[in-house]
Design an enzyme around this catalytic site. Structure first.
Site, short mmCIF file in Angstrom:
data_model
loop_
_atom_site.label_atom_id
_atom_site.label_comp_id
_atom_site.label_asym_id
_atom_site.label_seq_id
_atom_site.Cartn_x
_atom_site.Cartn_y
_atom_site.Cartn_z
N LYS A 24 0.86 -1.19 0.00
CA LYS A 24 0.00 0.00 0.00
C LYS A 24 0.88 1.23 0.00
CE LYS A 24 -3.84 2.26 0.36
NZ LYS A 24 -3.41 2.97 -0.88
N GLN A 29 7.23 3.93 3.78
CA GLN A 29 5.82 3.56 3.81
C GLN A 29 5.58 2.28 4.62
OE1 GLN A 29 3.86 5.70 1.49
NE2 GLN A 29 2.17 5.10 2.79
N LYS A 61 5.56 3.46 8.20
CA LYS A 61 4.42 4.36 8.39
C LYS A 61 3.12 3.55 8.50
CE LYS A 61 4.08 7.65 5.32
NZ LYS A 61 3.71 8.63 4.28
N LYS A 92 5.38 1.69 -3.17
CA LYS A 92 5.32 3.03 -3.76
C LYS A 92 5.55 2.90 -5.25
CE LYS A 92 4.91 7.30 -2.24
NZ LYS A 92 4.27 7.81 -1.01
N GLY A 152 -2.59 8.24 -4.30
CA GLY A 152 -1.93 9.44 -4.82
C GLY A 152 -0.67 9.79 -4.06
N ASP A 153 0.06 10.74 -4.57
CA ASP A 153 1.22 11.35 -3.92
C ASP A 153 1.47 12.62 -4.73
OD1 ASP A 153 3.38 10.50 -1.76
OD2 ASP A 153 4.51 11.47 -3.34
N THR A 178 -4.52 13.66 5.19
CA THR A 178 -3.09 13.80 5.56
C THR A 178 -2.90 15.11 6.34
OG1 THR A 178 -2.57 12.65 3.52
CG2 THR A 178 -0.72 13.64 4.70
N ASN A 217 -2.05 19.36 -1.72
CA ASN A 217 -3.10 18.80 -0.87
C ASN A 217 -2.74 18.77 0.62
OD1 ASN A 217 -4.27 16.10 0.31
ND2 ASN A 217 -5.69 16.88 -1.21
N1 GLU Z 1 1.21 9.05 -0.64
C1 GLU Z 1 0.63 9.04 0.68
C2 GLU Z 1 1.71 8.73 1.67
O1 GLU Z 1 2.85 9.10 1.48
C3 GLU Z 1 -0.62 8.19 0.78
C4 GLU Z 1 -0.47 6.74 0.49
C5 GLU Z 1 -1.77 5.95 0.44
O2 GLU Z 1 -2.82 6.51 0.74
O3 GLU Z 1 -1.69 4.78 0.10
O4 GLU Z 1 1.49 8.17 2.72
#
Ligand code: GLU
Length: 462
Positions: free
Chosen positions: A101, A122, A125, A137, A176-177, A220, A252
């Protein structure tokens, strides 16, 4: 008689050896991935020392290597009917806790090193959210800036033509990112649906009217502010109400951080984009900024024509080695732009200007030297992998809603987000205390996240 018990120094030495071996055997360069890895590995020394199973199971080596990296060609046609070629990637890093994810980044700087750094962060996190999601990612060196909607659609369609083979609601769920928002996710999702004939939660951050979750857009930024409040409370510092705050970025994360700061009674006075900084001492005009950045995709320079009392500082006038936004009086700072945007010089300026807390909205926005300076000067420091986890947490809520074919209210999502952010803060504060680094949220986050994933890897064997 001298004791033979290994010390923290021994653990650091062993970890340094591991890092060197990793560099040699896996050809890791001194890039952002190395930076992220080094920070985490040094943080976890007390855990490494407390339990030898992590060394015995070779967890560092295993966790530092992604499960796989998918790299592909993306061919698309621009509005002048010219064929363009970009590179697409998906780094499936670790699925110990759940499906891979993590977001997709579309930006000209994207390369394997950047995506490995983001994917690695990630994993930890996502572990900190306490939710069943692994880490990944992806993205492309495609630049959506200056492209028409039609060009972005054609790029997204071509990108998904290849990516769909590797993703699925139980396998890998992108989101997204930077450069990938609801518009891009909409196009990507539509193409996935066309190819596979399935409507499922394979991407998160979807537009509201086709499978998106209320509160995902805001998550976020809102989460960053909830985390800051939790951290200030835990550290027995004054809250944000009535306080001047500085924010970088104008995407965002930045704009919803600003929105939540206003809701909590704070005064956010700055934002930035790649060309310059806006400083509006009375508080930035959020509605204007949303229209400028989300609808018109314009430059911040325009802000002063509507608000002549505000100051616009172009990049050319930034302090040497630093950024104008971190040289302004502030109670709490929120770097929400991109990696390594807050330098040692910036950290010193923040301290000089009375800053009490720094919370990372972007991924790894502080350089190692900046972080060190802030920590040694006892500034409350909320690291990205904890503080900006609200986005991915609400992505998980979106997956739950899609899987159960239900829809939650905004209030339900927001309440769950707030609880999640407070829980993350509590968990890392407790972990830091348990491992002898009380008040250090960087080490707390790294140890708590690493331990969670490593324990599963050990239980699963090889
Ligand atoms: N890109 C965001 C992050 O850095 C969201 C990732 C997601 O929702 O999967 O955490």
């Amino acid at each position: 008689m001298p004791s033979n018990k290994p010390t923290l120094e021994d653990a650091h030495k062993k970890i340094k050896e591991e890092l060197n071996k990793l560099i040699e055997s896996h050809r890791i360069e001194h890039d952002v991935f190395y930076q992220a890895l080094e920070e985490v590995l040094f943080s976890i020394a007390p855990l490494y020392l407390a339990d030898e199973k992590y060394a015995k199971h070779n967890i560092i080596r295993r966790l530092a290597n992604p499960d796989r990296i998918i790299k592909f060609k993306v061919e698309w046609m621009n509005d002048k009917n010219e064929i363009r070629v970009n590179t697409g990637y998906r780094v499936q890093f670790n699925n110990s806790l759940g499906p891979y994810k993590g977001g997709l980044r579309f930006h000209p700087s994207v390369n394997e090193g950047i995506l490995k750094f983001l994917g690695f962060e990630q994993i930890l996190k996502n572990a900190l959210t306490g939710l069943p999601i692994g880490g990944g990612k992806g993205g492309s060196d495609f630049d959506p800036k200056g492209k028409s909607d039609f060009e972005v659609m054609k790029f997204c369609t071509s990108f998904m033509r290849e990516l769909h083979k590797y993703i699925g609601p139980r396998m890998d769920v992108p989101a997204g990112d930077i450069g990938v928002g609801a518009r891009e996710i909409g196009y990507l999702f539509a193409e996935y649906k066309r190819i596979t004939t399935t409507f499922d939660g394979v991407l998160t951050g979807k537009p509201l009217f086709f499978g998106g979750s209320l509160g995902r857009t805001e998550a976020t930024g809102y989460g960053v502010v909830y985390f800051t409040e939790a951290m200030l409370e835990t550290e027995k510092k004054e809250g944000l109400e009535g306080k001047t705050c500085t924010v970088s970025g104008a995407g965002n994360v930045a704009l919803y951080t600003i929105e939540k700061l206003y809701q909590q009674g704070a005064i956010p006075v700055t934002c930035t984009d790649s060309k310059g900084t806006i400083y509006d001492a009375r508080g930035v005009d959020l509605e204007y900024l949303k229209d400028l950045k989300f609808n018109r995709r314009g430059s911040l320079e325009e802000y002063v024509s509507k608000h002549p009392e505000a100051i616009y500082i172009p990049v050319s006038e930034y302090p040497e080695g630093g950024h104008a936004v971190w040289n302004i009086e502030t109670y709490a700072a929120f770097p929400c732009s991109t990696q390594n945007e807050l330098t040692e010089i910036d950290a010193k300026n923040l301290i000089k200007n009375g800053c009490v807390s720094v919370t990372e909205g972007a991924n790894m926005p502080s350089t190692p030297e900046a972080m060190e300076t802030l920590l040694t000067n006892k500034v409350c420091f909320g690291p990205a992998k904890a503080a900006n986890a609200g986005g991915v947490a609400v992505s998980n809520f979106e997956m739950s809603q899609n899987a159960s074919m239900l829809k939650w209210t905004f209030e339900e999502v927001d309440a769950k987000l707030k609880t999640t952010m407070y829980d993350i803060c509590q968990n890392i504060a407790d972990t830091a205390k348990e491992y002898g680094v009380e008040g250090n949220y960087v080490d707390g986050a790294n140890i708590a996240g690493f331990k969670k994933v490593a324990d599963v890897m050990i239980a699963e064997g090889i």
